[in-house]
Design a protein around this motif. Structure first.
Motif, PDB file in Angstrom:
ATOM      1  N   ARG A 134     -10.037   0.893 -20.222  1.00 36.41           N
ATOM      2  CA  ARG A 134      -9.338  -0.258 -19.627  1.00 36.41           C
ATOM      3  C   ARG A 134      -7.965   0.144 -19.108  1.00 36.41           C
ATOM      4  NH1 ARG A 134      -9.627  -6.056 -20.376  1.00 36.41           N
ATOM      5  NH2 ARG A 134      -8.592  -6.808 -18.516  1.00 36.41           N
ATOM      6  N   MET A 135      -7.241   0.948 -19.896  1.00 36.09           N
ATOM      7  CA  MET A 135      -5.917   1.389 -19.459  1.00 36.09           C
ATOM      8  C   MET A 135      -6.015   2.320 -18.249  1.00 36.09           C
ATOM      9  SD  MET A 135      -3.411  -0.033 -20.993  1.00 36.09           S
ATOM     10  CE  MET A 135      -2.133   1.073 -20.402  1.00 36.09           C
ATOM     11  N   ARG A 136      -6.991   3.210 -18.248  1.00 34.50           N
ATOM     12  CA  ARG A 136      -7.184   4.110 -17.108  1.00 34.50           C
ATOM     13  C   ARG A 136      -7.486   3.307 -15.844  1.00 34.50           C
ATOM     14  NH1 ARG A 136     -12.564   6.852 -17.493  1.00 34.50           N
ATOM     15  NH2 ARG A 136     -13.068   4.739 -16.858  1.00 34.50           N
ATOM     16  N   ASP A 137      -8.423   2.388 -15.955  1.00 34.75           N
ATOM     17  CA  ASP A 137      -8.823   1.606 -14.784  1.00 34.75           C
ATOM     18  C   ASP A 137      -7.685   0.728 -14.270  1.00 34.75           C
ATOM     19  OD1 ASP A 137     -11.270   2.819 -15.145  1.00 34.75           O
ATOM     20  OD2 ASP A 137     -12.275   1.015 -15.895  1.00 34.75           O
ATOM     21  N   LEU A 138      -6.987   0.048 -15.183  1.00 38.13           N
ATOM     22  CA  LEU A 138      -5.871  -0.809 -14.775  1.00 38.13           C
ATOM     23  C   LEU A 138      -4.751   0.011 -14.134  1.00 38.13           C
ATOM     24  CD1 LEU A 138      -5.194  -3.441 -17.589  1.00 38.13           C
ATOM     25  CD2 LEU A 138      -5.555  -3.881 -15.169  1.00 38.13           C
ATOM     26  N   THR A 139      -4.442   1.138 -14.737  1.00 36.95           N
ATOM     27  CA  THR A 139      -3.365   1.973 -14.221  1.00 36.95           C
ATOM     28  C   THR A 139      -3.682   2.460 -12.811  1.00 36.95           C
ATOM     29  OG1 THR A 139      -2.735   2.651 -16.452  1.00 36.95           O
ATOM     30  CG2 THR A 139      -1.999   4.050 -14.641  1.00 36.95           C
ATOM     31  N   PHE A 140      -4.894   2.954 -12.611  1.00 40.31           N
ATOM     32  CA  PHE A 140      -5.265   3.433 -11.269  1.00 40.31           C
ATOM     33  C   PHE A 140      -5.283   2.285 -10.266  1.00 40.31           C
ATOM     34  CE2 PHE A 140      -6.238   7.328 -13.292  1.00 40.31           C
ATOM     35  CZ  PHE A 140      -6.339   8.292 -12.305  1.00 40.31           C
ATOM     36  N   GLU A 141      -5.865   1.175 -10.663  1.00 38.37           N
ATOM     37  CA  GLU A 141      -5.951   0.030  -9.747  1.00 38.37           C
ATOM     38  C   GLU A 141      -4.566  -0.441  -9.327  1.00 38.37           C
ATOM     39  OE1 GLU A 141      -7.007  -4.678 -10.207  1.00 38.37           O
ATOM     40  OE2 GLU A 141      -8.242  -3.263 -11.320  1.00 38.37           O
ATOM     41  N   LEU A 142      -3.677  -0.618 -10.294  1.00 39.79           N
ATOM     42  CA  LEU A 142      -2.343  -1.134  -9.983  1.00 39.79           C
ATOM     43  C   LEU A 142      -1.479  -0.100  -9.263  1.00 39.79           C
ATOM     44  CD1 LEU A 142      -1.790  -3.032 -13.336  1.00 39.79           C
ATOM     45  CD2 LEU A 142      -2.171  -4.072 -11.077  1.00 39.79           C
ATOM     46  N   TYR A 143      -1.700   1.169  -9.546  1.00 39.01           N
ATOM     47  CA  TYR A 143      -0.925   2.240  -8.910  1.00 39.01           C
ATOM     48  C   TYR A 143      -1.265   2.355  -7.429  1.00 39.01           C
ATOM     49  CZ  TYR A 143       0.930   6.962  -8.086  1.00 39.01           C
ATOM     50  OH  TYR A 143       1.615   8.047  -7.599  1.00 39.01           O
ATOM     51  N   TYR A 144      -2.550   2.435  -7.120  1.00 33.43           N
ATOM     52  CA  TYR A 144      -2.940   2.693  -5.735  1.00 33.43           C
ATOM     53  C   TYR A 144      -2.885   1.464  -4.836  1.00 33.43           C
ATOM     54  CZ  TYR A 144      -3.886   7.481  -6.880  1.00 33.43           C
ATOM     55  OH  TYR A 144      -3.727   8.788  -7.263  1.00 33.43           O
ATOM     56  N   THR A 145      -2.520   0.322  -5.381  1.00 31.06           N
ATOM     57  CA  THR A 145      -2.266  -0.837  -4.525  1.00 31.06           C
ATOM     58  C   THR A 145      -0.851  -0.795  -3.962  1.00 31.06           C
ATOM     59  OG1 THR A 145      -1.567  -2.193  -6.400  1.00 31.06           O
ATOM     60  CG2 THR A 145      -3.890  -2.335  -5.739  1.00 31.06           C
ATOM     61  N   LYS A 146      -0.040   0.162  -4.413  1.00 30.41           N
ATOM     62  CA  LYS A 146       1.341   0.283  -3.950  1.00 30.41           C
ATOM     63  C   LYS A 146       1.434   1.372  -2.878  1.00 30.41           C
ATOM     64  CE  LYS A 146       3.111  -1.282  -8.345  1.00 30.41           C
ATOM     65  NZ  LYS A 146       3.844  -2.467  -8.011  1.00 30.41           N
ATOM     66  N   PRO A 147       1.961   1.051  -1.710  1.00 30.06           N
ATOM     67  CA  PRO A 147       2.058   2.039  -0.634  1.00 30.06           C
ATOM     68  C   PRO A 147       2.833   3.310  -1.018  1.00 30.06           C
ATOM     69  CG  PRO A 147       2.492  -0.154   0.213  1.00 30.06           C
ATOM     70  CD  PRO A 147       2.392  -0.275  -1.275  1.00 30.06           C
ATOM     71  N   GLN A 148       3.796   3.207  -1.937  1.00 34.07           N
ATOM     72  CA  GLN A 148       4.561   4.382  -2.352  1.00 34.07           C
ATOM     73  C   GLN A 148       3.662   5.434  -3.004  1.00 34.07           C
ATOM     74  OE1 GLN A 148       5.093   1.200  -3.172  1.00 34.07           O
ATOM     75  NE2 GLN A 148       7.255   0.733  -3.453  1.00 34.07           N
ATOM     76  N   ALA A 149       2.549   5.010  -3.573  1.00 33.55           N
ATOM     77  CA  ALA A 149       1.629   5.942  -4.238  1.00 33.55           C
ATOM     78  C   ALA A 149       0.815   6.741  -3.229  1.00 33.55           C
ATOM     79  CB  ALA A 149       0.683   5.168  -5.160  1.00 33.55           C
ATOM     80  N   TRP A 150       0.767   6.296  -2.004  1.00 31.52           N
ATOM     81  CA  TRP A 150      -0.067   6.945  -0.995  1.00 31.52           C
ATOM     82  C   TRP A 150       0.560   8.230  -0.457  1.00 31.52           C
ATOM     83  CZ3 TRP A 150      -0.720   1.890   2.293  1.00 31.52           C
ATOM     84  CH2 TRP A 150      -1.410   0.945   1.534  1.00 31.52           C
ATOM     85  N   THR A 151       1.831   8.474  -0.748  1.00 36.52           N
ATOM     86  CA  THR A 151       2.505   9.644  -0.192  1.00 36.52           C
ATOM     87  C   THR A 151       1.809  10.947  -0.585  1.00 36.52           C
ATOM     88  OG1 THR A 151       4.037   9.733  -2.055  1.00 36.52           O
ATOM     89  CG2 THR A 151       4.752   8.519  -0.091  1.00 36.52           C
ATOM     90  N   GLY A 152       1.316  11.034  -1.792  1.00 41.57           N
ATOM     91  CA  GLY A 152       0.637  12.239  -2.250  1.00 41.57           C
ATOM     92  C   GLY A 152      -0.767  12.389  -1.711  1.00 41.57           C
ATOM     93  N   LEU A 153      -1.270  11.378  -1.020  1.00 41.70           N
ATOM     94  CA  LEU A 153      -2.635  11.401  -0.498  1.00 41.70           C
ATOM     95  C   LEU A 153      -2.703  11.715   0.997  1.00 41.70           C
ATOM     96  CD1 LEU A 153      -3.984   8.143  -2.196  1.00 41.70           C
ATOM     97  CD2 LEU A 153      -4.293  10.491  -2.972  1.00 41.70           C
ATOM     98  N   CYS A 154      -1.569  11.834   1.626  1.00 43.16           N
ATOM     99  CA  CYS A 154      -1.527  11.996   3.091  1.00 43.16           C
ATOM    100  C   CYS A 154      -2.248  10.836   3.776  1.00 43.16           C
ATOM    101  CB  CYS A 154      -2.111  13.337   3.511  1.00 43.16           C
ATOM    102  SG  CYS A 154      -1.250  14.739   2.812  1.00 43.16           S
ATOM    103  N   TYR A 155      -2.051   9.662   3.243  1.00 42.47           N
ATOM    104  CA  TYR A 155      -2.674   8.449   3.763  1.00 42.47           C
ATOM    105  C   TYR A 155      -1.575   7.560   4.303  1.00 42.47           C
ATOM    106  CZ  TYR A 155      -5.144   3.928   3.564  1.00 42.47           C
ATOM    107  OH  TYR A 155      -5.709   2.724   3.866  1.00 42.47           O
TER     108      TYR A 155
END
Length: 161
Positions: A134-155
């Motif tokens: 649950r913590m893994r899924d919530l953390t990933f879901e909430l993290y990647y909804t933020k545009p600042q997290a996309w910098t490491g993805l070249c997205y």
């Protein structure tokens, strides 16, 4: 008056009730009252979020983007998540105490990771495994909804404005 169809429905419902209660009992969810998380439990949530998605040279960590605060906001709104966090954090502290005599937050990062790996490898229906997933899924879901997290993805973001 009960007809045959109504009787069969009642029998089916009665047969399924122990399964639902058994699952709740197995997860331990019906034993704890729903209380707000304590400050030390909030700190454990923060530590878990940071362990799951730490900062690196390409992107900010989940804590940098306040994902821990968003998880706590969801826990305040979701009594089942709050119960799971109470029970899971209790498991983390109990396991830390059994292995080192310390609470989870007092452990080194390496020892915290070892405990999380044990939680991940535990039986699928266990509290610790449920907490980890649950913590893994919530953390990933909430993290990647933020545009600042996309910098490491070249997205660059969605093609539409």
């Amino acid at each position: 008056m009960l007809n045959r169809r109504s009787l069969l429905k009642l029998m089916a419902i009665a047969a399924l009730l122990p399964l639902g209660g058994g699952l709740l009992y197995r997860l331990g969810l019906r034993e704890l009252p729903i209380q707000p998380l304590r400050p030390d439990e909030n700190q454990v949530v923060r530590a878990l979020v940071d362990l799951i998605l730490p900062r690196d040279e390409l992107a900010p960590g989940a804590v940098d983007l306040d994902v821990d605060t968003a998880v706590l906001d969801q826990a305040n709104a979701d009594p089942d998540l709050r119960r799971l966090l109470h029970l899971g954090i209790q498991w983390l502290n109990d396991e830390a105490a059994a292995s080192s005599g310390e609470r989870f937050l007092s452990l080194s990062e390496t020892r915290r990771i070892i405990l999380l790996e044990r939680a991940e490898a535990a039986d699928y229906t266990s509290i610790e495994n449920h907490l980890f997933r649950r913590m893994r899924d919530l953390t990933f879901e909430l993290y990647y909804t933020k545009p600042q997290a996309w910098t490491g993805l070249c997205y660059a973001g969605p093609p539409q404005p």
